[in-house]
Design a protein around this motif. Sequence first.
Motif, PDB file in Angstrom:
ATOM      1  N   THR A 103       0.676  -1.120  -0.098  1.00 42.99           N
ATOM      2  CA  THR A 103       0.000   0.027  -0.035  1.00 42.99           C
ATOM      3  C   THR A 103       0.827   1.152  -0.084  1.00 42.99           C
ATOM      4  O   THR A 103       1.890   1.280   0.578  1.00 42.99           O
ATOM      5  CB  THR A 103      -0.932  -0.049   1.278  1.00 42.99           C
ATOM      6  OG1 THR A 103      -1.744  -1.051   1.242  1.00 42.99           O
ATOM      7  CG2 THR A 103      -1.620   1.452   1.152  1.00 42.99           C
TER       8      THR A 103
ATOM      9  N   GLU B 187      -3.796   4.470  -1.936  1.00 46.15           N
ATOM     10  CA  GLU B 187      -4.854   5.277  -1.295  1.00 46.15           C
ATOM     11  C   GLU B 187      -4.646   6.799  -1.320  1.00 46.15           C
ATOM     12  O   GLU B 187      -3.659   7.361  -1.218  1.00 46.15           O
ATOM     13  CB  GLU B 187      -5.056   4.645   0.148  1.00 46.15           C
ATOM     14  CG  GLU B 187      -3.873   4.758   0.977  1.00 46.15           C
ATOM     15  CD  GLU B 187      -3.790   4.118   2.362  1.00 46.15           C
ATOM     16  OE1 GLU B 187      -4.747   3.336   2.402  1.00 46.15           O
ATOM     17  OE2 GLU B 187      -3.270   4.553   3.175  1.00 46.15           O
TER      18      GLU B 187
ATOM     19  N   SER C 231     -12.277   1.091  -3.055  1.00 46.42           N
ATOM     20  CA  SER C 231     -12.663   0.876  -1.583  1.00 46.42           C
ATOM     21  C   SER C 231     -12.995   2.421  -1.137  1.00 46.42           C
ATOM     22  O   SER C 231     -12.024   3.158  -1.569  1.00 46.42           O
ATOM     23  CB  SER C 231     -11.406   0.270  -0.811  1.00 46.42           C
ATOM     24  OG  SER C 231     -11.796  -0.028   0.429  1.00 46.42           O
TER      25      SER C 231
ATOM     26  N   GLN D  91      -6.209  -1.880  -6.487  1.00 46.00           N
ATOM     27  CA  GLN D  91      -7.115  -1.315  -5.779  1.00 46.00           C
ATOM     28  C   GLN D  91      -6.970  -0.048  -5.605  1.00 46.00           C
ATOM     29  O   GLN D  91      -5.806   0.403  -5.099  1.00 46.00           O
ATOM     30  CB  GLN D  91      -7.356  -2.362  -4.294  1.00 46.00           C
ATOM     31  CG  GLN D  91      -8.280  -1.437  -3.298  1.00 46.00           C
ATOM     32  CD  GLN D  91      -8.483  -2.261  -1.858  1.00 46.00           C
ATOM     33  OE1 GLN D  91      -9.161  -3.023  -2.029  1.00 46.00           O
ATOM     34  NE2 GLN D  91      -7.496  -2.066  -1.079  1.00 46.00           N
TER      35      GLN D  91
ATOM     36  N   ASN E 214      -2.200  -1.583  -3.852  1.00 43.10           N
ATOM     37  CA  ASN E 214      -3.310  -0.660  -3.050  1.00 43.10           C
ATOM     38  C   ASN E 214      -2.722   0.777  -3.308  1.00 43.10           C
ATOM     39  O   ASN E 214      -1.702   1.014  -2.416  1.00 43.10           O
ATOM     40  CB  ASN E 214      -3.700  -1.057  -1.930  1.00 43.10           C
ATOM     41  CG  ASN E 214      -4.774  -0.075  -1.259  1.00 43.10           C
ATOM     42  OD1 ASN E 214      -5.492   0.433  -1.912  1.00 43.10           O
ATOM     43  ND2 ASN E 214      -4.685   0.110  -0.024  1.00 43.10           N
TER      44      ASN E 214
ATOM     45  N   GLU F  57     -13.175   0.367   3.511  1.00 37.06           N
ATOM     46  CA  GLU F  57     -11.998   0.021   4.772  1.00 37.06           C
ATOM     47  C   GLU F  57     -12.365   0.854   6.007  1.00 37.06           C
ATOM     48  O   GLU F  57     -12.793   2.048   5.932  1.00 37.06           O
ATOM     49  CB  GLU F  57     -10.676   0.658   4.224  1.00 37.06           C
ATOM     50  CG  GLU F  57      -9.732   0.552   5.208  1.00 37.06           C
ATOM     51  CD  GLU F  57      -8.323   0.903   4.693  1.00 37.06           C
ATOM     52  OE1 GLU F  57      -7.538   1.504   5.552  1.00 37.06           O
ATOM     53  OE2 GLU F  57      -8.069   0.848   3.472  1.00 37.06           O
TER      54      GLU F  57
ATOM     55  N   THR G 142      -7.962   3.146  -2.877  1.00 37.97           N
ATOM     56  CA  THR G 142      -8.991   3.292  -1.566  1.00 37.97           C
ATOM     57  C   THR G 142      -8.870   4.850  -1.405  1.00 37.97           C
ATOM     58  O   THR G 142      -8.040   5.661  -1.442  1.00 37.97           O
ATOM     59  CB  THR G 142      -7.979   2.842  -0.276  1.00 37.97           C
ATOM     60  OG1 THR G 142      -8.169   1.337  -0.559  1.00 37.97           O
ATOM     61  CG2 THR G 142      -8.973   2.973   0.824  1.00 37.97           C
TER      62      THR G 142
ATOM     63  N   ASN H 109     -12.282  -4.104   4.287  1.00 32.81           N
ATOM     64  CA  ASN H 109     -10.929  -4.010   4.801  1.00 32.81           C
ATOM     65  C   ASN H 109     -10.760  -3.319   6.006  1.00 32.81           C
ATOM     66  O   ASN H 109     -11.858  -2.826   6.454  1.00 32.81           O
ATOM     67  CB  ASN H 109     -10.072  -3.306   3.487  1.00 32.81           C
ATOM     68  CG  ASN H 109     -10.168  -3.881   2.304  1.00 32.81           C
ATOM     69  OD1 ASN H 109     -10.218  -5.468   2.279  1.00 32.81           O
ATOM     70  ND2 ASN H 109      -9.825  -3.467   1.184  1.00 32.81           N
TER      71      ASN H 109
ATOM     72  N   PHE I  74     -12.920   4.670   2.342  1.00 35.22           N
ATOM     73  CA  PHE I  74     -12.391   4.685   4.012  1.00 35.22           C
ATOM     74  C   PHE I  74     -13.640   5.294   4.618  1.00 35.22           C
ATOM     75  O   PHE I  74     -14.014   6.312   4.382  1.00 35.22           O
ATOM     76  CB  PHE I  74     -11.276   5.696   3.835  1.00 35.22           C
ATOM     77  CG  PHE I  74     -10.446   5.545   5.222  1.00 35.22           C
ATOM     78  CD1 PHE I  74      -9.640   4.414   5.717  1.00 35.22           C
ATOM     79  CD2 PHE I  74     -10.255   6.602   5.998  1.00 35.22           C
ATOM     80  CE1 PHE I  74      -9.046   4.401   6.872  1.00 35.22           C
ATOM     81  CE2 PHE I  74      -9.495   6.740   7.245  1.00 35.22           C
ATOM     82  CZ  PHE I  74      -8.854   5.382   7.525  1.00 35.22           C
TER      83      PHE I  74
END
Length: 238
Positions: free
Chosen positions: A41, A70, A129, A88, A68, A151, A90, A188, A131
Motif C-alpha cells: 500500500t 490510497e 474501496s 485497488q 493498493n 475500509e 482506496t 478491509n 475509507f
Amino acid sequence: MTKLSVNINKIATLRNSRGGDIPNVVKAAVDIQNFGAQGITIHPRPDERHIRYQDARDLKTVVHTEFNIEGNPIKSFKELVLQVVPTQVTLVPDAEDAITSNAGWNTVKHRDYLTDIIRTFKEAGIRTSIFVDPDPDMVEAAVETGTDRVELYTESYAVDFAKGEKEKGIAPFVKAAEKAREVGIGLNAGHDLNLKNLKYFKENIPGLLEVSIGHALISESLYLGLENVVQMYLERLK
C-alpha cells in the motif's frame, strides 16, 4: 486468511529525510513481498512528503501481489491512479495538510461525488474501496456508490484497546462488519493496527478481507527486523 498489505510510506519518509535513495522503496516493496506479505500500500499526498508520484509508477513494475494506492481523489491523484492501474484504489478524505488520515467519508453526503469517481476507476478495471468510520449507516450507504469494498478506520479501536477497553473498542466495528456482510460489500480495515491489537481485531471481525498496516509495522521492524515482523503479522492474521 485475511491478507496483509504493508504501507511503505514510512520507508519513503526516511529516504526523503536525507535526500538520495536510501532506503530504496522499490527494493523494500520487493523484500516485503518476498517475506510473505500479500500486498503493498502507498498513500501519495500532493506535497510528496513521503511517497512520490514517481514511486507509484516505479512500484507498478515490481508489485506482483496486490497493489493498493490510497488517497484523496483530487485531479492529480485520479490521473496517477488511472496511469498506474493498481489492483485497488482506496478513497480517503484527508486534507492536503493532514499528518495522517483522521476520518472516514460521509457516504450519504458525498454519495454522488464518490459514485462518479468510482465509476471512472472501475471502468479502468481497478477495484475500489472507501475509507469509512465504523458506522453501519456509512457502510450501507457506500453500496449505493458502486464501490467494491469499504475500509474501516480503526484508530478508535486502537485507542480503546491500549486503554484496556478492547470490548468497548471492538463493538462498533463488529456492527459495521455485520452490516457489510448483510449488504454484500467487501471489508478491509486499517489505521493504528499493530502486533498487540491485531489478533483480537481479526478474531472478532467477520469477513475481514485485508488489513493495511504501515506506521506500526515499520516502527516495530526497527527493533525486531522487517522480515521477522512481517511473519509475526501474518501469524496473527491466521
